[in-house]
Structures are given as C-alpha cells and as structure tokens.
Design an enzyme around this catalytic site. Sequence first.
Site, mmCIF file in Angstrom:
data_model
loop_
_atom_site.group_PDB
_atom_site.id
_atom_site.type_symbol
_atom_site.label_atom_id
_atom_site.label_comp_id
_atom_site.label_asym_id
_atom_site.label_seq_id
_atom_site.Cartn_x
_atom_site.Cartn_y
_atom_site.Cartn_z
ATOM 1 N N SER B 16 0.862 -1.168 0.000
ATOM 2 C CA SER B 16 0.000 0.000 0.000
ATOM 3 C C SER B 16 0.906 1.227 0.000
ATOM 4 C CB SER B 16 -0.935 -0.118 1.210
ATOM 5 O OG SER B 16 -1.513 1.088 1.543
ATOM 6 N N HIS B 43 -2.824 -1.097 -3.124
ATOM 7 C CA HIS B 43 -3.918 -0.151 -2.878
ATOM 8 C C HIS B 43 -3.610 1.102 -3.674
ATOM 9 C CE1 HIS B 43 -4.494 -2.150 1.325
ATOM 10 N NE2 HIS B 43 -4.837 -2.940 0.322
ATOM 11 N N ASP B 136 -4.322 -5.191 5.642
ATOM 12 C CA ASP B 136 -4.667 -6.047 4.506
ATOM 13 C C ASP B 136 -3.441 -6.879 4.130
ATOM 14 O OD1 ASP B 136 -6.198 -7.083 2.442
ATOM 15 O OD2 ASP B 136 -5.697 -5.474 1.050
#
Lengths: 286, 197
Positions: B16, B43, B136
């Site tokens: 991310s 992301h 995540d």
Amino acid sequence: MHLDNENDSEDIEVRLLLEAIFLKYGSDFRSYSRLSVKRQILKMVKDQNLGNISELQHKMIWDELFFKSILPKFSINVTEHFRDPSFYKAFRNDVVPFLRTYPSLKIWHAGCATGEEVYSMAILLEEENLYEKTQIYATDINIKALEIAKGGKYLSRNLSTCSENYLKSGGKKSFSEYISVQDMDFIMDKKLKKNILFIDHNLAVDETFVEAHVILCRNVLIYFNEVLTRRVIKLFYDSLQKHGFLCMGLRESIMRSANKEHFKYLNRDGKIYRKVPSESFNRMVK
Amino acid sequence: MNVSTSGFEGIVIGGSAGSISPLCAILSALPSDFSIPIAVALHRSSGGVEFHKALGSPEMALKIYEPNDRDPFVAGKVFLAPADYHMLVDKDKTICLSTSDMTNYARPSIDELFETAADCFGKKLIGIILSGASRDGSDGLMKIKAKGGLTIVQNPLKADGETMIRSAMETTNIDYLYSPEQIGRFLKDLDKGSATL
C-alpha cells in the site's frame, strides 16, 4: 503431488450449498463463476461468525427468513454514476455518430443493478439530443436493486464522485442540472426517467425480448461461468440489430476464439464491440 | 512458457502506501525470461495515471499488465490488479476479476489475491508483503504459510509504512525478511536455480 484436503472440502461445500439453495428456493447460482461465488459465501460465513460453509447451508435451508435476508449478497451491485468515465467518452465519440443516423433507438442495459449507469446513459443521450427518440430497457435479476433504480434516489455523499466522473466523461453541463438534492439524498430528474423501462430479467434463463441498437452489460459476465457466458453472448447477439453495439466492462474481453467472427472491436480500450451479422452463429454454441 | 526449475509456480506481492519504489526495485532485478508468473495487488486510487508512470520504468524487463477477466496467469509480464477490481487467481490458473465489496477497506484487496492464489498453488507459491499502512494482506500471507508456501516481507526498518509488514509478522512466522533489493536478487537466483532456501 500436492494434496489439499481443506481446500477440496470447501469446494465440495460450495457445490452442495448452491445445489441446496436451488432445490429449496429455486434460486440458481450454479452457473456463476465458482471462485467469485465462493468468495461471497466465505464472506457470509465470516460475517455470520460461522465455522464453515456447511453451517451456513444448515442455516439457509432451515431458516427461510435468514435466506431471504442474505440472498441479495449473492449478486454484486457495486456501481456508480458514470462509472469508468473513459467508457462514456468513447461512447460519445465513437457510437453516438452512428446513433444519429437511426430514426428511433432501442437500448438494452442488461444487469443495471441500482440504475446509476442507466441514468448516466440517459444524461449522455439527452446532451447529444438523442434521448427523445430512445427507449431504454434496463433489466436486472435483483428486484430490490430494480426498485432503487426505479426510484432514482441516491446518497448525496456520493455527489462529488458523480460530478467528477460526469466531467471526466465529457459531460457538457453540470451534473447538478440533472438532479434535485433532498438532504441526504439526491433524486434524478423526472424527464430522464421518461423513456426508461425497468424490467425483471434473468440472463441465465430468459429469452430475447428486443432488437436493440445498443446493449450494455458491464461487469456482469465476470460473475458467470464459461457456459453461461456463452449463452449470454449468444442472447446479446440475437438481441442486437444487424450492426448493433455491445458495450462490456473495461476488463471484460469477449474476443475469445468463439466470438471473433461475430463481433469486432469498435473501441478496444472502451470495450465497445460491433455485431458482425452472420449465419453461422449457431455453430458457436454447442 | 517455461516452467521454473525452482518448483514455484506463482509469486504474489501486496503493498500500500510507500510500496511503489520497493516494488520497482524488486521487479527491476528480474530478467525478461523470468519464468514464475507474478501478480501484484496494490492499494491505489482509481485515477492511477501517476501510478502507471512510476511503475513503467525503463529498467524493468517485465512489462506491467492490467489483465482482463479470465486471462491466463502466465510468466513474462507482471499482472497488476486494475484499480477498483479485486484480482483473484482461479484454480485453472486464470485471472478472475471482481467488483465485489471492499475487503479490509480496499479494492483491490491483498487478502483476496493471496488467499485465492494460496488455494491455487499451495506450497508452490511465494507471498511478499511490502510497505503499507493497513492490515490487509496478513490473513492472506498466513494462508500461504499454512498451505506450505514461502513468505517474505520487506524489512520494516527501512519501509515507509511499517503497519502492513508488522501486522503480517505478528500473524505469520515469516520465512525471510529482506530489503527490496535482496528480494529481487533472491527471486532472480531462485528462478535460475542458484538460490538456497
């Protein structure tokens, strides 16, 4: 050889659950993409704090109210106004000039979910002075989603995304001209609804009902398995006028070998296809 | 396509905030004939122009590719999850895209990629977590490990975002903790058959 027992058990559970749902309630998800359905089911198991899919099955079969409450989770309704602005731009540039040549237009929006993209298309057609001569058929299998679509009422907090997408899509005015805001919600202008019919239609079993100039079916086939996908492509082919346009999701390609002679690209990046009239289509479907 | 002599059939990478430069460092180390398929879930906002520029650096022999649904998952390019889609790997080694709800507030979600790839490849999978500011990927990496796959995280001391890496380290007994350069070299050597596990 890598044996994966837990995983195989899960796949067995998924098959049994789908079969059980079909036997008990008649809802048929057996032709959906197995992996997508499995992910949805695993989410339900997690949300319900259950140990495994078999426990979910037990609950679904013995508790009809529970089943009804969870049923909508099988269909994916993520959408927004002018989703993928580049698609609408491509449609405006490449499809609209053809549409001008017809005296009247029929557009089928298959799998319209909660309707955001249907109204987006209505706005585009309105701005291109095509809406008056157009009849839009917007269909979905999910009745609750269709109700929302009919109401044309959406959350105001998404307005900035709508406006942003609208402008990126080549919108000629301002998104706010097509809505009225009521506190937490905004409602689509009545004149946009005039030529839209929202209809309950199941791509898996229902037949063709229209000869359309344009069919839109964006991000629906990614949830169907290969066999059902082939059925639906055939259905679209049969439901399109001679040189009609088929618009798919930006990450969906229908150009697998079987379809090559029946559709050609009009806009590759926009995933806009054009029907190639042919007598041989029936050979494509077993 | 060649089958890698390493025995590995897939690599999944997740990250991310702050993961673009370590990802570039890893991918730049790999030759164009790298024979293990690679899938990446990062992301990202749905715009993504900046993102593409950053990733399309000329030093990279492997091209970044945003797949269509049902594309075969093969070596020779790097499969990048398209903005706003979950990217899954099906058991027949095809890519499956989904616009279902966000997982861990993210779409694409790293867990969605890792967990499905783990089901597909079992112990023949390598999972890599890079810099990021969410949790995540932790469940996914745990599943990869549970199925006998190899797990790697970027060294958190030099990462922009530690949360994602630390979270993965809390839930999984990680096999290797490497700098991005080390990960790149490791993968390259592994594919050539000259890395020791």
